[in-house]
Design a protein around this motif. Structure first.
Motif, PDB file in Angstrom:
ATOM      1  N   SER A 131       8.464  55.859  -3.838  1.00 15.57           N
ATOM      2  CA  SER A 131       7.745  56.673  -2.853  1.00 15.57           C
ATOM      3  C   SER A 131       7.218  55.874  -1.665  1.00 15.57           C
ATOM      4  O   SER A 131       6.584  56.421  -0.763  1.00 15.57           O
ATOM      5  N   ARG A 132       7.496  54.575  -1.652  1.00  9.50           N
ATOM      6  CA  ARG A 132       6.977  53.744  -0.564  1.00  9.50           C
ATOM      7  C   ARG A 132       7.731  53.982   0.738  1.00  9.50           C
ATOM      8  O   ARG A 132       8.866  54.448   0.751  1.00  9.50           O
ATOM      9  N   LYS A 133       7.081  53.629   1.840  1.00 12.60           N
ATOM     10  CA  LYS A 133       7.710  53.667   3.151  1.00 12.60           C
ATOM     11  C   LYS A 133       7.771  52.257   3.713  1.00 12.60           C
ATOM     12  O   LYS A 133       6.896  51.435   3.458  1.00 12.60           O
ATOM     13  N   VAL A 134       8.842  51.985   4.460  1.00 12.78           N
ATOM     14  CA  VAL A 134       8.953  50.734   5.191  1.00 12.78           C
ATOM     15  C   VAL A 134       8.678  51.059   6.649  1.00 12.78           C
ATOM     16  O   VAL A 134       9.277  51.989   7.217  1.00 12.78           O
ATOM     17  N   PHE A 135       7.767  50.324   7.270  1.00 12.96           N
ATOM     18  CA  PHE A 135       7.354  50.603   8.635  1.00 12.96           C
ATOM     19  C   PHE A 135       7.978  49.602   9.598  1.00 12.96           C
ATOM     20  O   PHE A 135       8.171  48.430   9.267  1.00 12.96           O
ATOM     21  N   ALA A 136       8.300  50.078  10.795  1.00 14.57           N
ATOM     22  CA  ALA A 136       8.852  49.233  11.847  1.00 14.57           C
ATOM     23  C   ALA A 136       7.759  48.936  12.866  1.00 14.57           C
ATOM     24  O   ALA A 136       6.991  49.820  13.244  1.00 14.57           O
ATOM     25  N   SER A 137       7.682  47.690  13.298  1.00 19.96           N
ATOM     26  CA  SER A 137       6.728  47.332  14.337  1.00 19.96           C
ATOM     27  C   SER A 137       7.158  47.967  15.661  1.00 19.96           C
ATOM     28  O   SER A 137       8.259  48.502  15.790  1.00 19.96           O
ATOM     29  N   ARG A 138       6.284  47.881  16.645  1.00 20.31           N
ATOM     30  CA  ARG A 138       6.586  48.509  17.945  1.00 20.31           C
ATOM     31  C   ARG A 138       7.869  47.968  18.557  1.00 20.31           C
ATOM     32  O   ARG A 138       8.612  48.684  19.216  1.00 20.31           O
TER      33      ARG A 138
END
Length: 295
Positions: free
Chosen positions: A255-262
């Protein structure tokens, strides 16, 4: 034996965790009976829901505007004192200067909840046939440019490998160097991916804030091969076993999300603008850490 590879990534730990797993663990290249698929039998935390590494699918990333520039302090200077290189039986570890000296080598910003101090770094590598990358990008190994020309930034570490060939060996390096030389270019340090995960070795504690940089880092082909040809796992009988494929395969994201930097690529495009090669030989994982919050 095919060419192996190394690659740069880094993690931050909210505290220093170095607990030993119950029982003996190893990599499949040593003995499949105690390899990564069996770690959860030795340590229950290795079967948790937030395990690392993972595959980073850029089509499913979530952009986080709060993930801006990371502030690296002290990374542009070669600190005084001595650093120790050691073969711990699973990898080669570079322990930085004393805790007091490392107070000036810190990271902060970039959405991190505090200021962290760098304590050590170590490496993982694997063969093309073994899909040796720990974190993968869009289902593929992370990109790495392998050059016929040595990367002089790795000279100090590579030169020390011959002194730590066997498990338990250690040596003080002749000199320290700027940690920034092992990172992507300054202009690309703001392009990274972030997720909550774990250590990639037992006890697999789920206490890691992972930061995976997009930019590949060059390393010389002969330098890469030096890790494979020089280092050995602990002897299991009369024959020494080369230290190869010391990696954990990608774990379920759940259920985790991987986030992208700006500044990161989040649509599946090339992170190097088409100028780097997706090669089988990769520098896999140099963990800049573990790190601990400074007061």
């Amino acid at each position: 034996m095919g060419t192996q590879g190394l690659g740069i990534t880094f993690l931050t730990l909210p505290l220093v965790v170095r607990a030993a797993a119950g029982g003996q663990w190893c990599y499949d290249s040593q003995d499949p009976k105690c390899g990564p698929s069996h770690w959860k039998e030795l340590k229950a935390t290795c079967g948790g829901d937030k395990q690392s590494p993972v595959n980073i699918d850029r089509r499913r990333l979530q952009r986080d505007g709060g993930l801006g520039d990371i502030l690296f302090e002290g990374y542009d200077q070669a600190p005084p004192g001595k650093w120790r290189l050691a073969n711990d039986g699973h990898t080669v570890v570079l322990s930085l200067a004393s805790e007091s000296a490392s107070e000036h080598i810190t990271i902060s910003g970039g959405g991190l909840p505090g200021r962290y101090r760098a304590l050590q770094l170590h490496f993982h590598w694997g063969s093309p046939a073994g899909n040796g990358s720990e974190h993968t990008l869009d289902g593929r190994q992370l990109p790495m440019e392998v050059s016929e020309t040595p990367n002089t930034n790795y000279n100090t570490i590579v030169a020390g490998l011959r002194n730590v060939s066997h498990a338990g060996d250690s040596v003080d390096l002749a000199s320290t160097f700027r940690l920034s030389t092992l990172l992507p270019r300054t202009g690309r340090l703001s392009a990274y991916y972030r997720y909550q995960g774990s250590l990639t070795t037992p006890d697999c504690s789920e206490v890691v804030v992972w930061t995976v940089f997009e930019e590949p880092v060059e390393i010389g082909r002969e330098q890469l091969q030096a890790f494979v040809s020089t280092l050995h796992f602990p002897a299991a009988g009369p024959t020494l076993l080369k230290m190869t494929n010391n990696f954990r395969p990608p774990q379920p994201l759940r259920s985790r999300k991987v986030f992208a930097s700006r500044a990161a690529t989040a649509s599946g495009g090339s992170p190097c603008g088409g100028h780097c090669q997706l090669l089988s030989p990769l520098l896999l994982l140099a963990l800049l850490g573990p790190c601990s919050p400074t007061p």
